[in-house]
Design an enzyme around this catalytic site. Structure first.
Site, short mmCIF file in Angstrom:
data_model
loop_
_atom_site.label_atom_id
_atom_site.label_comp_id
_atom_site.label_asym_id
_atom_site.label_seq_id
_atom_site.Cartn_x
_atom_site.Cartn_y
_atom_site.Cartn_z
N CYS A 180 20.40 0.07 19.95
CA CYS A 180 20.95 -1.57 20.17
C CYS A 180 22.32 -1.45 20.47
CB CYS A 180 20.54 -2.40 18.96
SG CYS A 180 18.75 -2.30 18.48
N ALA A 182 15.94 -1.34 21.95
CA ALA A 182 15.09 -2.23 21.48
C ALA A 182 14.94 -3.53 22.22
CB ALA A 182 15.17 -2.36 20.07
N GLY A 205 22.06 10.73 20.30
CA GLY A 205 22.65 9.38 20.22
C GLY A 205 23.84 9.14 20.32
N ARG A 206 24.52 9.18 18.87
CA ARG A 206 25.93 9.28 18.60
C ARG A 206 26.66 10.13 19.80
NH1 ARG A 206 23.57 8.86 13.88
NH2 ARG A 206 24.06 7.17 12.41
N LEU A 257 21.39 13.78 14.27
CA LEU A 257 22.74 14.80 14.30
C LEU A 257 22.69 15.84 15.17
CD1 LEU A 257 22.82 14.83 10.15
CD2 LEU A 257 24.13 13.21 11.75
N TYR A 313 10.66 -2.04 11.26
CA TYR A 313 10.33 -3.21 12.28
C TYR A 313 8.81 -3.44 12.25
CZ TYR A 313 15.01 -2.46 13.44
OH TYR A 313 16.49 -2.58 13.31
N ARG A 343 7.53 5.85 19.47
CA ARG A 343 8.59 6.13 18.33
C ARG A 343 7.96 5.81 16.99
NH1 ARG A 343 15.22 6.02 17.52
NH2 ARG A 343 14.90 7.82 18.39
#
Length: 328
Positions: A24, A58, A296-297, A274, A154, A202
């Site tokens: 997001c 999303a 991701g990060r 990670l 969700y 997912r």
């Protein structure tokens, strides 16, 4: 097989196995679900940076299904027109882009949050069609694939877990009842998109609540088998998010879940969590644990992560001509 190996899913050929997961952005400034220049920059930069598939954040199938009022949506023709330049830019630079279709349910920060328990029969029957309409909009907007968001607490995850689903009708109780809505949504979306378009799902493979009835890995394995039969192509394996839990966050804590599902079902799996270095990412494929890796990060920190990974691993990949001097 390595992280730079192409992979073909249905009719879509992807240039490598390094993908950007849905994250997001909370950057919709008009509060109407319309993507903007931020989204063009965010996904465009990572297409230039070499990711094989970008999964857009999303994106709500209905206004009340947004996680926040600053989330993107796909419930109107105007949304299609706003997404189209973004998908076109990604294609121009050799990438592909999927969209994660979502309904936040009780976690929605909008005026009318819902939960499986509170949904009326009419709302239950409407939900698969709402996902299908958004999927058709995704096709029109130029997306290459669709991902159904059934993780992180969700709405569709809320149906799956007995921690949140207390219904006593055909959408609750047994495993078959609790998985019914996701399978109905899957069927509706599969029918709404071209046969050659990949469909991802997912899931949270476990709620991380071992001491009472909850969603767990064994149920995820059984679900994966049903999803395969229903036309899903890739299982994007995450975990948690439904309730507060003691999650053992560490390297491999989610990729181990993906690896077990893959061993038991043979389904294509995407591992996430990670993963920060090229060596780590390659290791998961070397050990035959997952088929693709999601950063991701690391991707937020470095839009050119795949290009830098190629340098570290000694792999020759195309470099945008504007950036070639910085990669020599």
């Amino acid at each position: 097989m390595d992280i730079f190996s192409p992979i073909t899913i249905r009719d879509l050929e992807l240039r490598n196995r390094m993908w950007l997961p849905a994250m997001c952005q909370f950057q919709v400034d008009t509060l109407d679900g319309m993507p903007n220049s931020w989204h063009l920059m965010h996904y465009g930069a990572r297409a230039v940076g070499g990711f094989g598939l970008m999964i857009a954040e999303a994106t709500a199938v209905v206004p009340e299904g947004r996680i926040s009022v600053r989330d993107t949506g796909l419930w109107s023709h105007e949304h299609i027109m706003k997404w189209h330049p973004i998908t076109s830019f990604v294609h121009l630079h050799g990438g592909a882009i999927a969209v994660q279709l979502a309904h936040a349910g009780r976690k929605a920060e909008t005026e009318s949050p819902v939960s499986p328990e509170s949904m009326t029969h009419a709302e239950l029957l409407a939900l698969p069609g709402q996902f299908a309409e958004a999927a058709r909009a995704a096709v029109a907007a130029g997306f290459d694939a669709v991902e159904i968001h059934a993780a992180h607490g969700y709405l569709l995850h809320q149906f799956l877990s007995p921690l949140s689903n207390q219904r006593i009708d055909g959408y609750g109780g047994s495993f078959a009842g609790r998985t019914r809505m996701l399978l109905d949504v899957l069927s509706a979306v599969r029918d709404a998109i071209p046969e050659g378009m990949p469909l991802l799902v997912r899931i949270s493979a476990t709620d991380w609540i071992p001491d009472r009835p909850s969603w767990d890995l064994q149920q995820s394995i059984e679900l994966a088998q049903l999803l395969q039969k229903g036309g899903a192509d890739v299982l994007d394996v995450s975990s948690g998010g439904l309730v507060e839990a003691d999650i053992p966050v560490a390297p491999n804590y989610q990729t181990d879940l993906a690896a077990e599902i893959r061993r038991e079902t043979g389904m294509l799996t995407a591992g996430v969590g990670l993963i920060t270095t090229a060596e780590e990412a390659q290791g998961y494929l070397d050990r035959d644990e997952v088929d693709v890796v999601l950063m991701g990060r690391a991707a937020l920190n470095d839009p050119h992560w795949p290009l830098h990974a190629a340098q570290k691993l000694g792999v020759s990949v195309p470099i945008p001509r504007s950036y070639k001097t910085s990669f020599t």
